[in-house]
Motif scaffolding. Structure first.
Motif, PDB file in Angstrom:
ATOM      1  N   SER A 139       0.867  -1.175   0.000  1.00  0.00           N
ATOM      2  CA  SER A 139       0.000   0.000   0.000  1.00  0.00           C
ATOM      3  C   SER A 139       0.905   1.227   0.000  1.00  0.00           C
ATOM      4  O   SER A 139       2.090   1.143   0.339  1.00  0.00           O
ATOM      5  CB  SER A 139      -0.925   0.010   1.225  1.00  0.00           C
ATOM      6  N   ILE A 140       0.355   2.340  -0.427  1.00  0.00           N
ATOM      7  CA  ILE A 140       1.099   3.601  -0.391  1.00  0.00           C
ATOM      8  C   ILE A 140       0.274   4.634   0.342  1.00  0.00           C
ATOM      9  O   ILE A 140      -0.956   4.549   0.331  1.00  0.00           O
ATOM     10  CB  ILE A 140       1.499   4.083  -1.816  1.00  0.00           C
ATOM     11  N   PRO A 141       0.931   5.569   1.030  1.00  0.00           N
ATOM     12  CA  PRO A 141       2.374   5.709   1.122  1.00  0.00           C
ATOM     13  C   PRO A 141       3.002   4.568   1.923  1.00  0.00           C
ATOM     14  O   PRO A 141       2.376   3.980   2.797  1.00  0.00           O
ATOM     15  CB  PRO A 141       2.563   7.043   1.838  1.00  0.00           C
ATOM     16  N   HIS A 142       4.258   4.284   1.578  1.00  0.00           N
ATOM     17  CA  HIS A 142       5.050   3.274   2.271  1.00  0.00           C
ATOM     18  C   HIS A 142       6.427   3.893   2.441  1.00  0.00           C
ATOM     19  O   HIS A 142       7.072   4.253   1.461  1.00  0.00           O
ATOM     20  CB  HIS A 142       5.129   1.993   1.441  1.00  0.00           C
ATOM     21  N   LEU A 143       6.860   4.019   3.681  1.00  0.00           N
ATOM     22  CA  LEU A 143       8.125   4.685   3.980  1.00  0.00           C
ATOM     23  C   LEU A 143       9.082   3.699   4.620  1.00  0.00           C
ATOM     24  O   LEU A 143       8.692   2.931   5.504  1.00  0.00           O
ATOM     25  CB  LEU A 143       7.876   5.861   4.926  1.00  0.00           C
ATOM     26  N   ALA A 144      10.326   3.728   4.183  1.00  0.00           N
ATOM     27  CA  ALA A 144      11.366   2.873   4.744  1.00  0.00           C
ATOM     28  C   ALA A 144      12.490   3.750   5.276  1.00  0.00           C
ATOM     29  O   ALA A 144      12.980   4.636   4.571  1.00  0.00           O
ATOM     30  CB  ALA A 144      11.901   1.925   3.680  1.00  0.00           C
ATOM     31  N   LEU A 145      12.887   3.509   6.526  1.00  0.00           N
ATOM     32  CA  LEU A 145      13.984   4.242   7.158  1.00  0.00           C
ATOM     33  C   LEU A 145      15.247   3.391   7.056  1.00  0.00           C
ATOM     34  O   LEU A 145      15.246   2.221   7.442  1.00  0.00           O
ATOM     35  CB  LEU A 145      13.640   4.525   8.621  1.00  0.00           C
ATOM     36  N   ILE A 146      16.316   3.999   6.535  1.00  0.00           N
ATOM     37  CA  ILE A 146      17.577   3.299   6.295  1.00  0.00           C
ATOM     38  C   ILE A 146      18.689   4.054   7.007  1.00  0.00           C
ATOM     39  O   ILE A 146      18.777   5.284   6.913  1.00  0.00           O
ATOM     40  CB  ILE A 146      17.846   3.205   4.775  1.00  0.00           C
ATOM     41  N   ASP A 147      19.543   3.306   7.726  1.00  0.00           N
ATOM     42  CA  ASP A 147      20.630   3.954   8.470  1.00  0.00           C
ATOM     43  C   ASP A 147      21.801   4.307   7.558  1.00  0.00           C
ATOM     44  O   ASP A 147      21.790   3.997   6.360  1.00  0.00           O
ATOM     45  CB  ASP A 147      21.064   3.100   9.671  1.00  0.00           C
ATOM     46  N   ASN A 149      24.619   3.078   7.235  1.00  0.00           N
ATOM     47  CA  ASN A 149      25.331   1.923   6.691  1.00  0.00           C
ATOM     48  C   ASN A 149      24.532   1.197   5.612  1.00  0.00           C
ATOM     49  O   ASN A 149      24.981   0.179   5.087  1.00  0.00           O
ATOM     50  CB  ASN A 149      25.687   0.947   7.813  1.00  0.00           C
ATOM     51  N   GLY A 150      23.333   1.675   5.316  1.00  0.00           N
ATOM     52  CA  GLY A 150      22.510   1.072   4.276  1.00  0.00           C
ATOM     53  C   GLY A 150      21.611  -0.047   4.763  1.00  0.00           C
ATOM     54  O   GLY A 150      21.109  -0.826   3.957  1.00  0.00           O
ATOM     55  N   ASN A 151      21.383  -0.115   6.080  1.00  0.00           N
ATOM     56  CA  ASN A 151      20.520  -1.160   6.645  1.00  0.00           C
ATOM     57  C   ASN A 151      19.115  -0.638   6.889  1.00  0.00           C
ATOM     58  O   ASN A 151      18.934   0.497   7.343  1.00  0.00           O
ATOM     59  CB  ASN A 151      21.104  -1.673   7.964  1.00  0.00           C
ATOM     60  N   LEU A 152      18.143  -1.475   6.613  1.00  0.00           N
ATOM     61  CA  LEU A 152      16.748  -1.134   6.861  1.00  0.00           C
ATOM     62  C   LEU A 152      16.500  -1.113   8.369  1.00  0.00           C
ATOM     63  O   LEU A 152      16.834  -2.069   9.069  1.00  0.00           O
ATOM     64  CB  LEU A 152      15.834  -2.155   6.189  1.00  0.00           C
ATOM     65  N   VAL A 153      15.929  -0.034   8.861  1.00  0.00           N
ATOM     66  CA  VAL A 153      15.667   0.122  10.297  1.00  0.00           C
ATOM     67  C   VAL A 153      14.193  -0.107  10.606  1.00  0.00           C
ATOM     68  O   VAL A 153      13.855  -0.791  11.566  1.00  0.00           O
ATOM     69  CB  VAL A 153      16.116   1.526  10.776  1.00  0.00           C
ATOM     70  N   ALA A 154      13.306   0.467   9.792  1.00  0.00           N
ATOM     71  CA  ALA A 154      11.871   0.362  10.052  1.00  0.00           C
ATOM     72  C   ALA A 154      11.095   0.782   8.817  1.00  0.00           C
ATOM     73  O   ALA A 154      11.618   1.468   7.938  1.00  0.00           O
ATOM     74  CB  ALA A 154      11.484   1.255  11.231  1.00  0.00           C
ATOM     75  N   THR A 155       9.827   0.361   8.771  1.00  0.00           N
ATOM     76  CA  THR A 155       8.910   0.802   7.721  1.00  0.00           C
ATOM     77  C   THR A 155       7.615   1.265   8.377  1.00  0.00           C
ATOM     78  O   THR A 155       7.285   0.845   9.488  1.00  0.00           O
ATOM     79  CB  THR A 155       8.599  -0.319   6.709  1.00  0.00           C
ATOM     80  N   GLU A 163       9.666   8.953  13.027  1.00  0.00           N
ATOM     81  CA  GLU A 163      10.397  10.153  13.434  1.00  0.00           C
ATOM     82  C   GLU A 163      11.348   9.916  14.602  1.00  0.00           C
ATOM     83  O   GLU A 163      12.500  10.351  14.561  1.00  0.00           O
ATOM     84  CB  GLU A 163       9.418  11.276  13.770  1.00  0.00           C
ATOM     85  N   MET A 164      10.925   9.227  15.648  1.00  0.00           N
ATOM     86  CA  MET A 164      11.800   9.016  16.800  1.00  0.00           C
ATOM     87  C   MET A 164      13.025   8.177  16.419  1.00  0.00           C
ATOM     88  O   MET A 164      14.151   8.498  16.819  1.00  0.00           O
ATOM     89  CB  MET A 164      11.038   8.364  17.959  1.00  0.00           C
ATOM     90  N   GLU A 165      12.813   7.120  15.643  1.00  0.00           N
ATOM     91  CA  GLU A 165      13.947   6.298  15.215  1.00  0.00           C
ATOM     92  C   GLU A 165      14.880   7.092  14.302  1.00  0.00           C
ATOM     93  O   GLU A 165      16.101   6.963  14.388  1.00  0.00           O
ATOM     94  CB  GLU A 165      13.448   5.037  14.521  1.00  0.00           C
TER      95      GLU A 165
END
Length: 174
Positions: A139-147, A149-155, A163-165
């Motif tokens: 589904s959209i919107p779909h947001l992915a947070l990446i650190d 180092n290029g690692n997925l942190v959360a969606t 925001e907190m992460e």
């Protein structure tokens, strides 16, 4: 029933139809990658005609924002994404919008009209795009947070849920 009530009822029904049309993919067949894994790399066409790869942004905290010009939920969420981008870009945040529009002109017009100042790419394969499958977008919107180092942190489907992460990554991941 007077014409005003009819008009309001029809407008509300149409709005609900438009909003619901962008929320869900036909099925939920795309599993979300696990947090802590390397975010899938991609290279896509940007709105200025060049290409951008996710790996080009390594070293920054990145929010990948899957959206489309025709998506009402995306239009409602975009000001929140812009706010965070404007507030934290100088601290190392980058936002990369991935449009699943099939019409490039509609996509470019939406970027201009909604005043979206961050990086943009498009994958005209829409729901069948490899990036959609790789990121588990159903589904959209779909947001992915990446650190950095290029690692997925959360969606999440709302920027506020990340925001907190994101703030922790910006503060602690330098």
């Amino acid at each position: 029933m007077n014409t005003t009530k009819i008009f309001v009822t029809l407008a509300l029904a149409l709005s609900l139809l438009i909003l619901s049309s962008c929320k869900e993919k036909d099925d939920n067949s795309n599993p979300t990658p696990e947090n802590g894994t390397v975010a899938p790399d991609f290279t896509l066409e940007s709105n200025d005609g060049t290409t951008i790869s996710l790996s080009d942004l390594k070293g920054k905290v990145i929010i990948v924002d899957f959206w489309a010009s025709w998506c009402g939920f995306c239009k409602a969420e975009n000001p929140n994404v812009v706010r965070l981008y404007n507030q934290y870009h100088d601290q190392g945040l980058e936002v990369l919008g991935i449009s699943i529009d099939q019409n490039k002109e509609d996509w470019k017009m939406a970027i201009t009209e909604q005043q979206l100042p961050y990086l943009h790419v498009i994958d005209t394969q829409a729901w069948n795009a490899q990036t959609v499958m790789d990121y588990g977008v159903n589904s959209i919107p779909h947001l992915a947070l990446i650190d950095r180092n290029g690692n997925l942190v959360a969606t999440a489907d709302q920027i506020g849920l990340l925001e907190m992460e994101m703030l922790n990554l910006l503060a602690n991941d330098k």
